[in-house]
Design a protein around this motif. Structure first.
Motif: not given
Length: 253
Positions: A161-178
């Motif tokens: 929502q903040a337009g920080r797609e790089g962080w969003s992509f990394a965090l969504s990847g972290g969600t999958i890993v976790a």
């Protein structure tokens, strides 16, 4: 699990060639048919992976000979189907965030809006599935992984929502890993629990290959994994810039 895995394999094959065949002819029907193939062969594996992991965690009918004695239809139980919906929506969210990360203009904005909608659905489904998993066979370590997965998903939504797609992509990847880590933490030392008798479960001991095979595979992994990481990193670096329709030489392709 042979039939579901065969379906996944066929989908991955068809999906790979569909991208190539779509642009071989200019007819609209030809391209639309291959786009339909891309859609379904992307959706089905994403769903079946969750169904497979759901059954692995929940347990299946394994007898004293360590053989599965149930049917394919028994794999389509409520818990496994929920797991399929979670992986489907989670992977879709991850993909829409990546689309927003790699594009400009209208496509980027549409991807961000879609990512928010899919992400909210994902958060609800994932929370139900992970809490169900924790209540069924969780422990302290899996609870930590659950909290990390949920926190990373929420943070990914905020970053999107903040337009920080790089962080969003990394965090969504972290969600999958976790989330995957949580499933394995609930299982260990089992590989696949038996619902007929806990003593008949597949474990890391009775389901493993020989020591010699494990040694060979370990050395192969030590050699191959850095190579894979290097060329994947190089690929991401080469295609690091955002693109839009204005960058396409032929809009039809």
């Amino acid at each position: 699990f042979y039939l579901p895995l065969l379906v996944i394999l066929v989908c991955l094959i068809v999906r790979g060639v569909a991208f190539e065949y779509r642009v071989k002819r200019p007819e609209e029907n030809w391209q639309r048919n291959w786009e339909t193939a891309i859609f379904w062969t992307s959706l089905i594996p994403a769903f079946l992976w969750g169904v497979a992991f759901g059954n692995i965690v929940h347990g299946v009918k394994i007898d004293r000979d360590l053989e599965y004695v149930g049917t394919v239809w028994e794999l389509l139980n409520p818990y496994a189907l929920l797991g399929g919906l979670v992986t489907l929506t989670l992977f879709t969210f991850h993909g829409t965030v990546f689309t927003a990360l790699k594009t400009v203009g209208e496509i980027r904005e549409r991807a961000r809006v879609l990512a928010l909608r899919v992400g909210l659905v994902t958060a609800v489904l994932a929370l139900v599935f992970l809490v169900w998993t924790q209540a069924h066979s969780g422990n302290g370590k899996s609870l930590v992984a659950l909290v990390v997965a949920v926190a990373a998903l929420v943070a990914a939504l905020v970053a999107n929502q903040a337009g920080r797609e790089g962080w969003s992509f990394a965090l969504s990847g972290g969600t999958i890993v976790a989330a995957v880590a949580m499933l394995f933490l609930t299982l260990f030392p089992n590989v696949m629990p038996s619902t007929l008798n806990p003593d008949w479960s597949l474990t890391v001991t009775n389901a493993s290959s020989s020591a010699y095979t494990l040694k060979i595979m370990t050395w192969l992994a030590v050699i191959a994994t850095p190579v894979v990481l290097l060329y994947q990193g190089w690929t991401y670096w080469v295609f690091r810039k955002r693109i839009g329709t204005q960058h396409l030489a032929d809009a039809q392709h």
